[in-house]
Design an enzyme around this catalytic site. Sequence first.
Site, short mmCIF file in Angstrom:
data_model
loop_
_atom_site.label_atom_id
_atom_site.label_comp_id
_atom_site.label_asym_id
_atom_site.label_seq_id
_atom_site.Cartn_x
_atom_site.Cartn_y
_atom_site.Cartn_z
N LYS A 91 12.36 29.77 -11.65
CA LYS A 91 12.56 29.27 -13.00
C LYS A 91 13.97 28.66 -13.11
O LYS A 91 14.95 29.34 -12.84
CB LYS A 91 12.43 30.39 -14.04
CG LYS A 91 11.13 31.18 -13.97
CD LYS A 91 9.94 30.32 -14.36
CE LYS A 91 8.67 31.16 -14.52
NZ LYS A 91 8.23 31.79 -13.27
N LYS A 175 13.95 29.64 -21.60
CA LYS A 175 13.73 30.95 -22.22
C LYS A 175 14.68 32.00 -21.67
O LYS A 175 15.03 32.96 -22.36
CB LYS A 175 12.27 31.38 -22.07
CG LYS A 175 11.76 31.48 -20.63
CD LYS A 175 11.86 32.86 -20.03
CE LYS A 175 11.33 32.89 -18.60
NZ LYS A 175 11.43 34.22 -17.98
N ASP A 228 6.11 34.06 -22.79
CA ASP A 228 7.16 34.47 -21.85
C ASP A 228 8.46 34.75 -22.59
O ASP A 228 9.22 35.65 -22.21
CB ASP A 228 7.36 33.37 -20.81
CG ASP A 228 7.99 33.90 -19.52
OD1 ASP A 228 8.22 35.11 -19.42
OD2 ASP A 228 8.25 33.09 -18.62
N SER A 238 13.55 42.93 -18.40
CA SER A 238 14.15 41.60 -18.38
C SER A 238 15.59 41.65 -17.92
O SER A 238 16.46 42.22 -18.59
CB SER A 238 14.08 40.97 -19.78
OG SER A 238 14.85 39.79 -19.84
N ARG A 239 15.88 41.02 -16.80
CA ARG A 239 17.25 41.01 -16.29
C ARG A 239 18.16 40.17 -17.17
O ARG A 239 19.35 40.47 -17.31
CB ARG A 239 17.27 40.49 -14.85
CG ARG A 239 16.94 39.03 -14.69
CD ARG A 239 16.69 38.63 -13.26
NE ARG A 239 15.42 39.16 -12.79
CZ ARG A 239 14.88 38.84 -11.62
NH1 ARG A 239 15.51 38.00 -10.82
NH2 ARG A 239 13.72 39.34 -11.25
N VAL A 263 19.22 38.16 -9.55
CA VAL A 263 19.85 36.95 -10.04
C VAL A 263 19.52 36.76 -11.52
O VAL A 263 18.35 36.83 -11.91
CB VAL A 263 19.38 35.72 -9.24
CG1 VAL A 263 19.97 34.44 -9.82
CG2 VAL A 263 19.78 35.87 -7.77
#
Length: 331
Positions: A91, A175, A228, A238-239, A263
């Site tokens: 992404k 996002k 999403d 969610s990082r 990351v």
Amino acid sequence: MTGLVSPAVDEVVLWARTSQAVDAMNLEHRNPNHLVDYTLAPNVVATSDLAVAVRDVDAAILATPSAYLRETCRNLASHLAKNARVLVLSKGMERGTHLLMHEVAAQELGNPTRVAALSGPNHAEEICKGMVSAAVVASEDAETAAYFQGLLSGPTFRAYVSDDVRGVECCGAVKNVVAIACGIASGMGMGDNTLAVLMTRGIAEIGRVVAALGGNPMTCMGLAGMGDLVVTCTSEHSRNRSFGRALVAGETLDAYQARTHMVVEGAPASESVLELAQERGIEVPITAGVHSVLYEGRPIDEAMEGLLTRVPRTEFYGMEERDTASKENQC
């Protein structure tokens, strides 16, 4: 992803960079670095040799962080069969070129019609447990999209198809930036109303970028967009969101990534999306605010105040007009 694919194929080959990871996956059927409690299927094997990993394969699935996708594809190009299909999970948007990830892959691997992108509300932590999830597979080629739809679909995973690959990919990139903003708001103790404002204004921001790139703003209402965005902005997995909270607590980006071995894709995305927005005259206040905190030394409180004191406009400005202009420019 291996859990979705393995029932539908004879063998899944994972490429890992270290011999330690390869040995652990082949001997213990577990990844020692991620999802350590998940047992890999018997038909999953690992190798550190990229040429071996893609030898005679029908399809390759790329889950490389966006910053390394071009290098990975460049190394892969001479080993991957010309007719092998490619699914991109990365992404982001490449800095400088502003290319989306499927465009980076196609540029390095050739044959753009064989490339598809996957996006949607599907954290691996829940997919591994068999929880119901869904995503959208987007490609310029209907047969390629349908191929991966069939490969991934199962009792607990629904795969939809779309031909708006630019819209789907753009949603997946922006996002993550909005999720950092939501994590910051959460870390500052702001309430549910504030998070809802950030998410819905985030969708509007994503829509303006999608329209400017020639995508369909309606894509933002689907799995790759709102679906999403909701899970990335609210989930404990969610990082990007958790990094936003850690940032408020005083942890730096480098320290967070070193601690979690993950990351934060929203960080480089804030740079590339802001570059694109400044070139095209697109208003992206949330992206600009996140970028100012991460790379310009702006205090978090000041950045949040800047968002809240903006003069409100019509709710969905900059979408239909941009979409029309983009189509005219393509003629």
